[in-house]
Scaffold this motif. Structure first.
Motif, PDB file in Angstrom:
ATOM      1  N   THR A  20       0.828  -1.212   0.000  1.00  0.00           N
ATOM      2  CA  THR A  20       0.000   0.000   0.000  1.00  0.00           C
ATOM      3  C   THR A  20       0.860   1.258   0.000  1.00  0.00           C
ATOM      4  OG1 THR A  20      -1.791  -1.153   1.152  1.00  0.00           O
ATOM      5  CG2 THR A  20      -1.773   1.263   1.280  1.00  0.00           C
ATOM      6  N   VAL A  21       1.899   1.270   0.838  1.00  0.00           N
ATOM      7  CA  VAL A  21       2.814   2.418   0.881  1.00  0.00           C
ATOM      8  C   VAL A  21       3.392   2.678  -0.506  1.00  0.00           C
ATOM      9  CG1 VAL A  21       5.023   3.218   1.785  1.00  0.00           C
ATOM     10  CG2 VAL A  21       3.368   2.142   3.326  1.00  0.00           C
ATOM     11  N   GLN A  22       3.857   1.633  -1.139  1.00  0.00           N
ATOM     12  CA  GLN A  22       4.474   1.756  -2.456  1.00  0.00           C
ATOM     13  C   GLN A  22       3.473   2.260  -3.494  1.00  0.00           C
ATOM     14  OE1 GLN A  22       5.763  -2.029  -4.011  1.00  0.00           O
ATOM     15  NE2 GLN A  22       7.066  -1.117  -5.587  1.00  0.00           N
ATOM     16  N   ALA A  23       2.296   1.663  -3.517  1.00  0.00           N
ATOM     17  CA  ALA A  23       1.310   2.001  -4.543  1.00  0.00           C
ATOM     18  C   ALA A  23       0.751   3.400  -4.361  1.00  0.00           C
ATOM     19  CB  ALA A  23       0.177   0.984  -4.536  1.00  0.00           C
ATOM     20  N   TYR A  24       0.684   3.882  -3.113  1.00  0.00           N
ATOM     21  CA  TYR A  24       0.155   5.228  -2.871  1.00  0.00           C
ATOM     22  C   TYR A  24       1.226   6.290  -3.102  1.00  0.00           C
ATOM     23  CZ  TYR A  24      -2.598   8.954  -0.676  1.00  0.00           C
ATOM     24  OH  TYR A  24      -3.306  10.111  -0.440  1.00  0.00           O
ATOM     25  N   ALA A  25       2.448   6.009  -2.675  1.00  0.00           N
ATOM     26  CA  ALA A  25       3.520   7.000  -2.802  1.00  0.00           C
ATOM     27  C   ALA A  25       4.016   7.132  -4.235  1.00  0.00           C
ATOM     28  CB  ALA A  25       4.684   6.642  -1.877  1.00  0.00           C
ATOM     29  N   ALA A  26       4.121   6.026  -4.965  1.00  0.00           N
ATOM     30  CA  ALA A  26       4.791   6.037  -6.267  1.00  0.00           C
ATOM     31  C   ALA A  26       4.196   7.034  -7.262  1.00  0.00           C
ATOM     32  CB  ALA A  26       4.813   4.629  -6.853  1.00  0.00           C
ATOM     33  N   PRO A  27       2.888   7.040  -7.508  1.00  0.00           N
ATOM     34  CA  PRO A  27       2.391   8.007  -8.495  1.00  0.00           C
ATOM     35  C   PRO A  27       2.563   9.450  -8.051  1.00  0.00           C
ATOM     36  CG  PRO A  27       0.563   6.870  -7.401  1.00  0.00           C
ATOM     37  CD  PRO A  27       1.818   6.162  -7.000  1.00  0.00           C
ATOM     38  N   ARG A  28       2.500   9.700  -6.735  1.00  0.00           N
ATOM     39  CA  ARG A  28       2.658  11.070  -6.248  1.00  0.00           C
ATOM     40  C   ARG A  28       4.110  11.519  -6.340  1.00  0.00           C
ATOM     41  NH1 ARG A  28      -1.622   8.681  -4.524  1.00  0.00           N
ATOM     42  NH2 ARG A  28      -3.530   9.916  -4.196  1.00  0.00           N
ATOM     43  N   MET A  29       5.043  10.603  -6.124  1.00  0.00           N
ATOM     44  CA  MET A  29       6.454  10.937  -6.323  1.00  0.00           C
ATOM     45  C   MET A  29       6.718  11.239  -7.794  1.00  0.00           C
ATOM     46  SD  MET A  29       8.089   8.101  -3.747  1.00  0.00           S
ATOM     47  CE  MET A  29       9.737   8.246  -4.390  1.00  0.00           C
TER      48      MET A  29
END
Length: 616
Positions: free
Chosen positions: A395-404
């Protein structure tokens, strides 16, 4: 020879696979290369001052593990500086199963983002404070100094990479303008502070002030502790507390990620900081989710009032810090799940825990059973397993990645304006239906646009006639592509305003035609303007096609940036006209007609005088 062909084919397959996956949004590499214990600086640690055999601050190498995608050919990659948790105390003395740059959760996250195409540095930093001090004032004093050193170390790490890029050939292959500071737990306090403290004066708050001989004295003093960047010497009673590193290089970050940390004071945050992504459990008993007094884990002693993830993201929503992605209304499943609980603050992911697991506020953590603090960790994370930790990291990866990707303006970022379908040569629009019509019958295409289109990164030939920026240098900015097959006839290929229904900036298109394939484009023709002096800035090329040859038409717009205007974009049509005149073979004695078919000019010779010629 067969071995070479196989190797090249395998390389092509791998390259195609990587292009198919979306770098920075998905894991596109199978392996990572880790370089351990890289020294990024040296600074003074106070951890040994209580030791009677030492009794003073001593220089400590600051080390990190650098994760890189194995086999990557990119030479300018975004960088994540990752700071682990651990209560600013050494492990295992901190009574926590975590506290190292090699913590299981840290390794998992660093590995995943390296596989996505980032360079990731898992950084150690200086430790030491007194959570068991008898007075709250002393606890606050030692904690703010620990956090201050963490900020200095994070910024030292940033300068290390920028100095390496400038002076050492950029051995890590990083993009010096795309740095993310990411903190987990205690590291979250560092990442938030490092992203918001603009000057030493930010620290001069009443809650970070003590009293000595009845006089208020700041707990952090720049001559003693050095400046917030760690670029000036700090000395107390002959003991050096700050050694400068990599002075003069940029210490800034372009984005902050916080997992379970809090901000020392909301006054540090302004509209120029960030953007920010935060993960936190609303039931966190130690770091407040909104605002409250920080509690020392284990002994439950109060320290100082801080602001948690909710307060940070609430401010960001008000001030527009996260507008770069918030305005795009990302609607992937993870964003949708976060929006159920985050009150519309895009960038905040609340991990709402079940009623019987309210103290499980770092569910991404996992560790080996032989960890010396295994039992202490299970008190707050009783259902800990590697599978559970990795699921939360999903979840951390999937939520952070597009915003990064949005914040750093990386390729494939979902916040970028979506370009036209034929933005790339490989996606060229088939326009064969426009060809093969009768002579002089103009065929007008559908309306096309190059708005929001990009340019082929590796295309360097075929547009030498472009007079961009007042003839300064040919360039391409917003290209769209078309494809057709030659039939041996001649055609006029032009751009237009679609009989007055389309608008292109100044009508100033540019056009180039290529033959071959998108992987090996051969320049055939180039056009800047139909009639510059007459004010017709559309483009036209007359092309003698070869039967069976594939042709590509590239349409771009004039680059007006030298005139403080954007490159020309807008809507246009393709106008195709067959211009070849075909002549039937004339079998007349002594009469030659050439060429056949004719190309606007018809030559006639005869062995007798010609008195007149009629052409029908």
């Amino acid at each position: 020879l067969m071995k070479k062909i196989f190797t090249l084919s395998l390389f092509a397959l791998l390259a195609t696979a990587q292009l198919t996956a979306q770098r920075y949004l998905e894991e596109v590499f199978d392996e990572v290369t880790v370089t351990s214990d890289v020294v990024y600086g040296v600074n003074a640690t106070i951890i040994l001052i209580p030791n009677p055999e030492v009794g003073e601050a001593v220089p400590q190498p600051l080390v990190m593990d650098v994760y890189e995608p194995t086999g990557d050919t990119e030479t300018e990659r975004p960088l994540i500086l990752y700071f682990h948790t651990g209560n600013f105390l050494p492990h295992p003395e901190n009574q926590s199963p975590s506290g190292l740059k090699t913590d299981s959760a840290a390794v998992e996250i660093c590995t995943r983002f390296a596989k996505m195409g980032y360079v990731v540095a898992s950084c150690d930093y200086r430790l030491g404070w007194n959570p068991f001090a008898e007075t709250q004032d002393e606890r606050v004093n030692t904690l703010i100094n620990a956090a201050y050193r963490g900020v200095q170390d994070s910024r030292t790490a940033a300068r290390y990479f920028r100095k390496d890029a400038a002076e050492n050939g950029n051995q890590w292959g990083i993009d010096v303008d795309r740095f993310v500071v990411w903190g987990q737990g205690t590291g979250g306090y560092i990442s938030l502070a490092a992203s918001t403290i603009d000057a030493y004066e930010d620290i001069l708050l009443e809650k970070f002030t003590t009293e000595i001989d009845g006089m208020p004295v700041p707990m952090v003093l720049e001559p003693i502790n050095g400046d917030p960047n760690g670029e000036t010497v700090g000395v107390f009673a002959g003991d050096t507390l700050c050694y400068p590193n990599h002075v003069g290089y940029n210490s800034d970050f372009q984005m902050c990620v916080n997992m379970g940390g809090a901000l020392g004071d909301i006054s540090w945050l302004d509209e120029n900081d960030g953007p920010f992504v935060s993960f936190q459990s609303p039931s966190d008993a130690f770091a407040p989710y909104v605002e409250g007094v920080l509690i020392v884990p284990g002994v439950n002693l109060p320290v100082v009032e801080v602001q948690g993830a909710y307060a940070v993201q609430e401010f960001c929503d008000f001030a527009g810090n996260n507008a770069v992605w918030a305005d795009s209304n990302l609607d992937d499943p993870f964003s949708t799940a976060a929006n159920v609980f985050n009150d519309g603050y895009d960038g905040l992911y609340p991990f709402v825990r079940p009623a019987d697991l309210q103290n499980d506020t770092a569910p991404w953590e996992f560790w080996a059973p032989e960890n010396p603090n295994n039992m202490a960790g299970l008190l707050t994370n009783p259902t800990m397993t590697p599978e559970k930790g990795r699921t939360f990291i999903d979840t951390v990866q999937a939520y952070a990645a597009p915003r990064m990707a949005c914040a750093l303006m990386l390729p494939n970022n979902p916040c970028a304006a979506q370009g036209p379908q034929n933005d790339d040569c490989s996606q060229a629009v088939d326009v064969n239906s426009l060809f093969g019509q009768p002579v002089d019958q103009e065929v007008v295409s559908d309306v096309y646009s190059n708005s929001d289109a990009s340019a082929e990164d590796d295309l360097t030939v075929g547009y030498d006639c472009f007079q961009d920026n007042n003839g300064d240098a040919p360039s391409i900015e917003n290209t769209v592509w078309f494809e057709f097959e030659g039939d041996g006839l001649q055609y006029s290929i032009a751009t237009s305003d679609c009989d007055g229904t389309a608008e292109f900036l100044e009508g100033d298109t540019q056009m180039a035609i290529y033959a071959g394939s998108c992987m090996d484009l051969e320049p055939i023709g180039c056009s800047e303007d139909i009639d510059f002096d007459g004010g017709d800035y559309y483009s036209e090329i007359t092309l003698d096609t070869e039967d069976g040859t594939t042709y590509y038409i590239m349409v771009d717009g004039y680059d007006y940036t030298a005139f403080d205007l954007d490159p020309a974009t807008g809507e246009f049509c393709l106008n195709i006209t067959q211009t070849v005149v075909s002549v039937e073979e004339i079998n007349a004695i002594g009469l030659d007609i050439y060429p056949n078919p004719a190309n606007r000019v018809l030559n006639v010779t005869a062995d007798q005088p010609i008195t007149s010629i009629e052409v029908y």
